[in-house]
Design a protein around this motif. Structure first.
Motif, PDB file in Angstrom:
ATOM      1  N   TYR A   1      -6.232  12.831 -10.454  1.00 54.88           N
ATOM      2  CA  TYR A   1      -7.485  12.717  -9.711  1.00 54.88           C
ATOM      3  C   TYR A   1      -7.318  12.050  -8.347  1.00 54.88           C
ATOM      4  O   TYR A   1      -7.943  12.442  -7.362  1.00 54.88           O
ATOM      5  CB  TYR A   1      -8.519  11.909 -10.500  1.00 54.88           C
ATOM      6  N   GLU A   2      -6.485  11.007  -8.276  1.00 54.08           N
ATOM      7  CA  GLU A   2      -6.426  10.216  -7.043  1.00 54.08           C
ATOM      8  C   GLU A   2      -5.752  10.960  -5.895  1.00 54.08           C
ATOM      9  O   GLU A   2      -5.788  10.505  -4.751  1.00 54.08           O
ATOM     10  CB  GLU A   2      -5.726   8.867  -7.286  1.00 54.08           C
ATOM     11  N   ASN A   3      -5.179  12.124  -6.152  1.00 58.80           N
ATOM     12  CA  ASN A   3      -4.485  12.852  -5.097  1.00 58.80           C
ATOM     13  C   ASN A   3      -5.424  13.525  -4.104  1.00 58.80           C
ATOM     14  O   ASN A   3      -4.989  13.873  -3.003  1.00 58.80           O
ATOM     15  CB  ASN A   3      -3.563  13.921  -5.709  1.00 58.80           C
TER      16      ASN A   3
ATOM     17  N   PHE B   1       0.847  -1.195   0.000  1.00 58.10           N
ATOM     18  CA  PHE B   1       0.000   0.000   0.000  1.00 58.10           C
ATOM     19  C   PHE B   1       0.886   1.250   0.000  1.00 58.10           C
ATOM     20  O   PHE B   1       0.586   2.239  -0.672  1.00 58.10           O
ATOM     21  CB  PHE B   1      -0.915   0.021   1.223  1.00 58.10           C
ATOM     22  N   GLY B   2       1.978   1.183   0.774  1.00 62.32           N
ATOM     23  CA  GLY B   2       2.906   2.311   0.807  1.00 62.32           C
ATOM     24  C   GLY B   2       3.607   2.521  -0.521  1.00 62.32           C
ATOM     25  O   GLY B   2       3.796   3.652  -0.966  1.00 62.32           O
ATOM     26  N   VAL B   3       4.008   1.419  -1.174  1.00 57.77           N
ATOM     27  CA  VAL B   3       4.669   1.527  -2.483  1.00 57.77           C
ATOM     28  C   VAL B   3       3.702   2.095  -3.520  1.00 57.77           C
ATOM     29  O   VAL B   3       4.063   2.967  -4.317  1.00 57.77           O
ATOM     30  CB  VAL B   3       5.193   0.148  -2.932  1.00 57.77           C
ATOM     31  N   LEU B   4       2.461   1.610  -3.522  1.00 55.65           N
ATOM     32  CA  LEU B   4       1.467   2.107  -4.479  1.00 55.65           C
ATOM     33  C   LEU B   4       1.128   3.568  -4.213  1.00 55.65           C
ATOM     34  O   LEU B   4       0.919   4.353  -5.140  1.00 55.65           O
ATOM     35  CB  LEU B   4       0.197   1.253  -4.402  1.00 55.65           C
ATOM     36  N   ASN B   5       1.030   3.929  -2.924  1.00 56.96           N
ATOM     37  CA  ASN B   5       0.781   5.313  -2.531  1.00 56.96           C
ATOM     38  C   ASN B   5      -0.460   5.883  -3.222  1.00 56.96           C
ATOM     39  O   ASN B   5      -0.445   6.995  -3.766  1.00 56.96           O
ATOM     40  CB  ASN B   5       2.002   6.191  -2.843  1.00 56.96           C
ATOM     41  N   ILE B   6      -1.548   5.120  -3.207  1.00 57.58           N
ATOM     42  CA  ILE B   6      -2.824   5.594  -3.752  1.00 57.58           C
ATOM     43  C   ILE B   6      -3.511   6.429  -2.681  1.00 57.58           C
ATOM     44  O   ILE B   6      -3.859   5.920  -1.615  1.00 57.58           O
ATOM     45  CB  ILE B   6      -3.728   4.406  -4.156  1.00 57.58           C
ATOM     46  N   LYS B   7      -3.717   7.714  -2.937  1.00 56.12           N
ATOM     47  CA  LYS B   7      -4.160   8.634  -1.880  1.00 56.12           C
ATOM     48  C   LYS B   7      -5.678   8.651  -1.670  1.00 56.12           C
ATOM     49  O   LYS B   7      -6.158   9.010  -0.593  1.00 56.12           O
ATOM     50  CB  LYS B   7      -3.666  10.043  -2.178  1.00 56.12           C
ATOM     51  N   THR B   8      -6.454   8.317  -2.711  1.00 61.52           N
ATOM     52  CA  THR B   8      -7.907   8.259  -2.546  1.00 61.52           C
ATOM     53  C   THR B   8      -8.427   6.969  -3.165  1.00 61.52           C
ATOM     54  O   THR B   8      -7.795   6.375  -4.032  1.00 61.52           O
ATOM     55  CB  THR B   8      -8.623   9.459  -3.216  1.00 61.52           C
TER      56      THR B   8
ATOM     57  N   PRO C   1      -9.905   4.521  -5.503  1.00 66.97           N
ATOM     58  CA  PRO C   1     -10.117   4.613  -6.959  1.00 66.97           C
ATOM     59  C   PRO C   1     -11.545   4.305  -7.389  1.00 66.97           C
ATOM     60  O   PRO C   1     -11.953   4.698  -8.468  1.00 66.97           O
ATOM     61  CB  PRO C   1      -9.136   3.583  -7.528  1.00 66.97           C
ATOM     62  N   TYR C   2     -12.306   3.611  -6.548  1.00 62.71           N
ATOM     63  CA  TYR C   2     -13.691   3.304  -6.906  1.00 62.71           C
ATOM     64  C   TYR C   2     -14.608   4.523  -6.783  1.00 62.71           C
ATOM     65  O   TYR C   2     -15.481   4.735  -7.619  1.00 62.71           O
ATOM     66  CB  TYR C   2     -14.241   2.194  -6.006  1.00 62.71           C
ATOM     67  N   CYS C   3     -14.444   5.322  -5.720  1.00 62.74           N
ATOM     68  CA  CYS C   3     -15.398   6.414  -5.470  1.00 62.74           C
ATOM     69  C   CYS C   3     -14.770   7.797  -5.499  1.00 62.74           C
ATOM     70  O   CYS C   3     -15.485   8.785  -5.678  1.00 62.74           O
ATOM     71  CB  CYS C   3     -16.098   6.206  -4.126  1.00 62.74           C
ATOM     72  N   ASN C   4     -13.459   7.912  -5.281  1.00 66.70           N
ATOM     73  CA  ASN C   4     -12.782   9.197  -5.205  1.00 66.70           C
ATOM     74  C   ASN C   4     -13.421  10.110  -4.149  1.00 66.70           C
ATOM     75  O   ASN C   4     -13.427  11.329  -4.269  1.00 66.70           O
ATOM     76  CB  ASN C   4     -12.769   9.901  -6.573  1.00 66.70           C
ATOM     77  N   ARG C   5     -13.964   9.488  -3.083  1.00 68.19           N
ATOM     78  CA  ARG C   5     -14.593  10.263  -2.010  1.00 68.19           C
ATOM     79  C   ARG C   5     -13.846  10.149  -0.687  1.00 68.19           C
ATOM     80  O   ARG C   5     -14.025  10.967   0.204  1.00 68.19           O
ATOM     81  CB  ARG C   5     -16.045   9.792  -1.785  1.00 68.19           C
ATOM     82  N   GLN C   6     -13.018   9.103  -0.535  1.00 69.13           N
ATOM     83  CA  GLN C   6     -12.349   8.852   0.739  1.00 69.13           C
ATOM     84  C   GLN C   6     -10.832   8.838   0.545  1.00 69.13           C
ATOM     85  O   GLN C   6     -10.330   8.280  -0.428  1.00 69.13           O
ATOM     86  CB  GLN C   6     -12.770   7.469   1.287  1.00 69.13           C
ATOM     87  N   TYR C   7     -10.140   9.448   1.501  1.00 66.07           N
ATOM     88  CA  TYR C   7      -8.683   9.315   1.506  1.00 66.07           C
ATOM     89  C   TYR C   7      -8.299   7.887   1.880  1.00 66.07           C
ATOM     90  O   TYR C   7      -8.968   7.242   2.698  1.00 66.07           O
ATOM     91  CB  TYR C   7      -8.053  10.280   2.513  1.00 66.07           C
ATOM     92  N   THR C   8      -7.222   7.389   1.291  1.00 68.43           N
ATOM     93  CA  THR C   8      -6.721   6.056   1.609  1.00 68.43           C
ATOM     94  C   THR C   8      -5.214   6.117   1.880  1.00 68.43           C
ATOM     95  O   THR C   8      -4.437   5.323   1.354  1.00 68.43           O
ATOM     96  CB  THR C   8      -6.997   5.058   0.461  1.00 68.43           C
ATOM     97  N   PHE C   9      -4.804   7.080   2.684  1.00 70.02           N
ATOM     98  CA  PHE C   9      -3.392   7.218   3.006  1.00 70.02           C
ATOM     99  C   PHE C   9      -2.876   5.964   3.719  1.00 70.02           C
ATOM    100  O   PHE C   9      -3.614   5.303   4.458  1.00 70.02           O
ATOM    101  CB  PHE C   9      -3.166   8.416   3.928  1.00 70.02           C
ATOM    102  N   THR C  10      -1.600   5.678   3.503  1.00 63.47           N
ATOM    103  CA  THR C  10      -0.929   4.614   4.239  1.00 63.47           C
ATOM    104  C   THR C  10      -0.049   5.255   5.303  1.00 63.47           C
ATOM    105  O   THR C  10       0.908   5.968   4.978  1.00 63.47           O
ATOM    106  CB  THR C  10      -0.079   3.739   3.302  1.00 63.47           C
ATOM    107  N   LEU C  11      -0.401   5.031   6.547  1.00 63.34           N
ATOM    108  CA  LEU C  11       0.326   5.601   7.680  1.00 63.34           C
ATOM    109  C   LEU C  11       1.075   4.485   8.385  1.00 63.34           C
ATOM    110  O   LEU C  11       0.491   3.448   8.723  1.00 63.34           O
ATOM    111  CB  LEU C  11      -0.671   6.263   8.653  1.00 63.34           C
ATOM    112  N   ASP C  12       2.353   4.687   8.607  1.00 63.55           N
ATOM    113  CA  ASP C  12       3.184   3.644   9.206  1.00 63.55           C
ATOM    114  C   ASP C  12       3.967   4.228  10.377  1.00 63.55           C
ATOM    115  O   ASP C  12       5.099   4.668  10.233  1.00 63.55           O
ATOM    116  CB  ASP C  12       4.129   3.063   8.147  1.00 63.55           C
ATOM    117  N   GLU C  13       3.333   4.280  11.519  1.00 59.73           N
ATOM    118  CA  GLU C  13       3.964   4.793  12.721  1.00 59.73           C
ATOM    119  C   GLU C  13       3.729   3.832  13.870  1.00 59.73           C
ATOM    120  O   GLU C  13       2.765   3.070  13.860  1.00 59.73           O
ATOM    121  CB  GLU C  13       3.399   6.183  13.052  1.00 59.73           C
ATOM    122  N   LYS C  14       4.598   3.888  14.870  1.00 62.62           N
ATOM    123  CA  LYS C  14       4.450   2.977  16.004  1.00 62.62           C
ATOM    124  C   LYS C  14       3.119   3.179  16.706  1.00 62.62           C
ATOM    125  O   LYS C  14       2.454   2.232  17.127  1.00 62.62           O
ATOM    126  CB  LYS C  14       5.600   3.182  16.990  1.00 62.62           C
ATOM    127  N   GLU C  15       2.712   4.434  16.841  1.00 57.84           N
ATOM    128  CA  GLU C  15       1.481   4.732  17.568  1.00 57.84           C
ATOM    129  C   GLU C  15       0.227   4.488  16.733  1.00 57.84           C
ATOM    130  O   GLU C  15      -0.838   4.217  17.268  1.00 57.84           O
ATOM    131  CB  GLU C  15       1.482   6.201  18.036  1.00 57.84           C
TER     132      GLU C  15
END
Length: 347
Positions: A327-329, A144-151, A153-167
């Motif tokens: 668009y996906e940004n 998911f991090g490599v692809l880095n798709i931000k929203t 692709p089906y609806c372009n209504r929701q963010y889909t960020f990949t967050l990778d933190e300990k917390e």
């Protein structure tokens, strides 16, 4: 819907990396052996994951869960998967369809228990591989991090960020474009796994009406504003700006929908979902009313004195990422572009 191929020029390289890591997971000899299990009991241990899959089917035959013929069919499918590994795992649009058709044909040669066993093995492979460790994170999270798709692709209504933190960790979900329960042979095929938001993944489920895979193309359809009292009247820019709020309706024109798009629009409820964003539409219309020719010139003159170009001024007013490949940004970017075109507002 967003065309992932337009936003990621290196998508083929990502598919190659997926193939390499999956191949190693399945076929490399392991220092730590993998076990055939029955509940909490360990039965036999093996050098490779693929060997474990074969031995699992054989164990279920010895237990009487499978007949000899059913076990043989499962082993043939596992051998087919190994022999055609690259073709299946990196299958493009046409090849995915071909594999689906051929699997359906072969599945008629066995009974339900044989198909269920193969499904269980392939679904387990998908789950174990995507949850396997890759540099301290799950394999799915890594990709998911490599692809880095931000929203989504089906609806372009929701963010889909990949967050990778300990917390906190966050990521999209994989939607199997061809459902893994019905088509287990392609459960780990790269282009069959669409990074999507939780809502779209669960709304789609195993619906077969979804025909457009965002890895291969986006929507050809556009949203338009209509007069509520005249469902056939698509409004021009002047008519939109002179209408009262309650007289406008946002929807897709039937003639703008391709046959393939229709299945996606219905399955995801996109007409109804986008119609709920009337506040967003109203904001665009209000900006259009204020941003007339005189206002545009004044703003452009002011910002150009500070070193900004006309295109940058346009972005300040309407937002960035309004080209197909962008668009996906940001959520709602495609809807924004559709409305601006109807309002005859261009860079």
């Amino acid at each position: 819907m967003i065309y992932i191929g337009a936003t990621r020029a290196d998508i083929g390289d990502v598919a190659d990396e997926w193939r390499d890591k999956l191949h190693a997971f399945l076929f490399d000899v392991r220092d730590k052996k993998v076990w055939v299990t029955d509940g909490r009991s360990r039965i036999t241990k093996h050098d490779t994951y693929h060997e474990k899959m074969i031995k699992t089917a054989e164990y279920h035959e010895t237990k009487g869960d499978l007949t000899a013929d059913e076990c043989q069919w499962v082993k043939k499918e596992l051998d087919y998967f190994k022999t055609n590994f690259d073709k299946i795992v990196k299958a493009g649009e046409a090849e995915l369809k071909r594999q689906v058709t051929n699997y359906n044909r072969r599945a008629k040669r066995t009974k339900a228990k044989g198909k269920d066993e193969f499904k269980a093995l392939m679904v387990d492979l998908y789950e174990k591989f995507t949850q396997s460790d890759c540099g301290g994170v799950a394999m799915s999270h890594y990709f998911f991090g490599v692809l880095n798709i931000k929203t989504c692709p089906y609806c372009n209504r929701q963010y889909t960020f990949t967050l990778d933190e300990k917390e906190a960790k966050a990521a999209p979900e994989y939607d199997h474009f061809y459902d893994k329960s019905d088509y287990p042979l392609i459960a780990v095929s790269f282009y069959n796994l669409v990074p999507s938001c939780h809502v779209c993944n669960h709304v789609k489920s195993n619906k077969k009406t979804v025909k457009v895979n965002p890895y291969f193309r986006g929507f050809e359809s556009n949203f338009y504003l209509y007069d509520k009292k005249d469902k056939k009247k698509r409004l021009n820019a002047l008519e939109i700006l002179s209408q009262k709020d309650g007289n406008l309706e946002l929807r897709k024109a039937d003639e703008s929908e391709s046959n393939a798009d229709k299945g996606n629009i219905k399955a995801f409820g996109l007409k109804s979902l986008y119609a709920m964003h009337d506040d967003y539409v109203k904001e665009i219309i209000e900006k259009a009313a204020a941003y007339d020719k005189t206002a545009r010139q004044l703003i452009a003159d002011t910002f150009q004195k500070r070193g900004y170009t006309p295109d940058q001024v346009f972005d300040f007013v309407w937002g960035k990422y309004l080209d197909d490949a962008q668009y996906e940004n940001r959520p709602m970017s495609k809807l924004t572009k559709d409305l601006l075109e109807q309002l005859e507002i261009k860079r």
